[in-house]
Scaffold this motif. Structure first.
Motif, PDB file in Angstrom:
ATOM      1  N   ASP A   1       0.843  -1.207   0.000  1.00 52.56           N
ATOM      2  CA  ASP A   1       0.000   0.000   0.000  1.00 52.56           C
ATOM      3  C   ASP A   1       0.871   1.248   0.000  1.00 52.56           C
TER       4      ASP A   1
ATOM      5  N   ASP B   1       0.515   3.816   1.826  1.00 48.83           N
ATOM      6  CA  ASP B   1       0.797   4.247   3.201  1.00 48.83           C
ATOM      7  C   ASP B   1       2.119   3.671   3.685  1.00 48.83           C
TER       8      ASP B   1
ATOM      9  N   GLU C   1       6.175   5.354   4.338  1.00 48.27           N
ATOM     10  CA  GLU C   1       6.956   5.289   5.588  1.00 48.27           C
ATOM     11  C   GLU C   1       8.428   4.998   5.322  1.00 48.27           C
TER      12      GLU C   1
END
Length: 579
Positions: A429, A431, A435
């Motif tokens: 993903d 997201d 990171e």
DNA sequence: GCCGTTTTCGGCCCGACTGTTTTCAGTCG
């Protein structure tokens, strides 16, 4: 309309036309013209078929009106009329026969015309029946050498090539051995191995000595040499234990530069060099430079003097491919070297299919003088039991940061080598990708898509804002697998447009991007990486091979992003620069 | 078949080795 032919298909058609014309007795210059044009097309970084369709293909050097016509016919009708005519005249077996050592077009043609031999099997039968020796110009030795060649499997397939590291290892063994012989004053590896090509068919070793007989004897006695001929004043031929042919050449020290220059090639570079020299009344050979005006032959101990005498700047061996290095405006680039690298943006650990831990890789990278290292294990769908789930990657990234905080002198990046799925999507993903400090995207599955699909797939990945770089962009494996059907020109354009870096993967059987595309990419404004793709600490040293590819692409350190210190590299990452 | 400080025809890199041959054509790198 069917898909356009690739450059290598177009080049193969011209090479075939050259072979057929040679059999047909065409003057050698016409045959050379076909082969030169084939080389130009094969090495063109962009697809040539569209140029043919646009009527601009004659802008390529060595391609004129006649070849344009033939290429147009090939694209429009799938064939070239002249080739059809010649194919009807010569069975394919006759062309195959010309590839046997000692049998060229002239002799193969006579075997066909006078004995009706049109295949390797027919050739073997005729030789065994001793029918060939009756032809004038042939004799018992010719029959014997034909049988020997057939038994050795010649003609069936081209001789195996070995990847550069294997060739260099063998070559360096030979050099070390010869240096122990007192009669050897200088010794170097020449040929394609010295130019750093992808793979090598034989080795050229050049020696400066006043006592050739002792050198030939020392060569024959080397452990690595399995067999060699008697040899003479000028050298000897041999074969290594691992099956590489070796050409040993010996001259007195005063002309070592001429010899080294000559045998370093490439052939195309030397032909062009000599043509330029002839226009100035100079004749270049391995023995020296003959000056028409004075009748004097100039001999040189170094290559620098050879180029200097011809009024040229010194040309690094990696550039000697007749790709512009002899043009009037040539300015020698300050080529990148391994020592220029400050970071490595692609390596693996035990988290996926690597053999060492994060810390072991980091310490080894620091010992190699690197200032930053991206840990980029494979992603969620890698397979082979080595996939890294999203949760596992989160924990892995945390560990990378902990180790990084603990170690002085090296910056660690938590990254991933993320699979590009068949539809161009990624297998984590956004997201999670956000990171990370670094993402390199690579194709590892579904290699056999057609060109348009594969190009679209990769371009879509390049357009993803969290993809910082594309790994091994064509997927080729040297000597084993062609790259996937991707329009590299379109990938380069997309990389330039999106600010995505393109990798030169340094694995010795990848070197991907290759030299030609890497040069094209830099010209288009793309930032290049030279990465090890190391799967253990020892293979961090593989950047030697990627750097050789970069040098063959004419690249200075400034063209390689990971020659920058971390503080300057960090803001160039797409995830940073685009936000 | 290409190309042009030799421009639209007449040139087009250089030498070693081999086998078969009395002087060299063909092949190779």
């Amino acid at each position: 309309m069917p898909a356009d032919l690739s450059n290598s298909e177009l080049a193969a058609a011209l090479d075939e036309l050259g072979d057929l014309n040679e059999l047909d007795g065409a003057i050698v210059h016409r045959v050379v013209a076909y082969r030169t044009a084939a080389k130009t097309i094969r090495e063109s970084p962009r697809p040539v078929a569209p140029l043919v369709r646009a009527g601009t293909v004659t802008e390529l050097p060595g391609i004129g009106r006649t070849l344009e016509e033939k290429l147009t016919a090939l694209l429009d009708t799938g064939t070239i009329p002249a080739a059809e005519k010649l194919r009807a005249k010569f069975p394919p077996g006759v062309v195959t026969m010309t590839r046997l050592p000692g049998l060229g077009p002239k002799r193969a043609r006579r075997l066909y015309d006078e004995l009706g031999i049109d295949s390797l099997e027919g050739l073997r039968e005729a030789a065994q029946a001793e029918r060939i020796r009756d032809l004038s110009g042939f004799g018992p030795k010719a029959e014997a050498s034909i049988l020997e060649a057939l038994d050795a499997g010649a003609g069936a397939a081209p001789r195996a090539r070995v990847v550069l590291p294997t060739a260099l290892e063998t070559g360096e063994q030979i050099l070390r051995g010869l240096l122990d012989e007192p009669a050897v004053e200088r010794v170097e590896l020449a040929g394609s191995a010295r130019r750093g090509v992808d793979d090598v068919k034989d080795l050229d070793v050049v020696v400066a000595s006043r006592d050739p007989a002792s050198v030939v004897a020392a060569f024959a006695a080397l452990e690595v040499i399995a067999s060699s001929d008697r040899g003479g004043e000028s050298g000897s031929r041999g074969r290594t234990q691992n099956g590489l042919d070796v050409d040993l050449r010996i001259v007195p020290p005063d002309r070592f530069g001429n010899l080294l220059q000559h045998f370093s090639g490439s052939k195309a570079h030397n032909v062009h060099l000599r043509e330029m020299a002839v226009r100035r009344g100079l004749h270049v050979s391995e023995h020296g430079i003959l000056d028409d005006a004075t009748g004097e032959t100039h001999r040189f101990a170094t290559e620098e003097e050879v180029y200097g005498h011809l009024g040229l700047p010194y040309v690094e061996p990696e550039l000697r491919e007749d790709r512009g290095e002899l043009d009037p405006g040539f300015e020698p680039p300050d080529l990148v070297s391994v020592a220029d690298l400050r970071g490595d943006l692609h390596c693996h650990t035990v988290a996926s299919d690597g053999k060492n831990t994060i810390e072991e890789m980091a310490v080894a990278a620091r010992e190699r003088g690197l200032e930053y290292l991206a840990i980029t294990d494979h992603s969620a769908s890698h397979g082979f039991g080595n996939d890294v789930s999203a949760d596992a990657l989160r924990r892995h990234a945390e560990t990378v940061r902990e180790v990084g905080a603990r170690l002085d002198g090296i910056t660690l990046l938590a990254g991933s080598e993320v699979n590009v799925m068949p539809d161009g999507g990624l297998d984590y993903d956004d997201d999670l990708l956000a990171e990370l400090d670094w993402v390199i995207a690579s194709v590892h599955t579904a290699f056999r898509m057609d060109g348009a699909q594969m190009t679209g797939r990769i371009v879509r990945a390049l357009e993803h804002p969290l993809v910082d770089a594309l790994g091994h962009p064509t997927g080729r494996l040297i000597g084993r697998r062609a790259g996937y059907a991707v329009d590299v020109g379109a990938v380069i354009d997309a990389a330039a447009r999106t600010g995505t870096m393109l990798e030169i993967n340094s694995a010795p059987d990848r070197r991907d991007l290759d030299d030609i595309h890497a040069r094209e990419a830099v010209a288009a404004g793309v930032r290049i990486l030279v990465d090890s793709d190391a799967h253990r600490t020892a293979t961090l040293a593989n950047t030697r091979w990627g750097i050789l590819t970069a040098r063959r692409a004419w690249l200075p350190a400034a063209a390689i992003a990971n020659t920058l210190p971390w503080a300057q590299f960090a803001p160039l990452r797409k995830r940073v620069s685009a936000s």
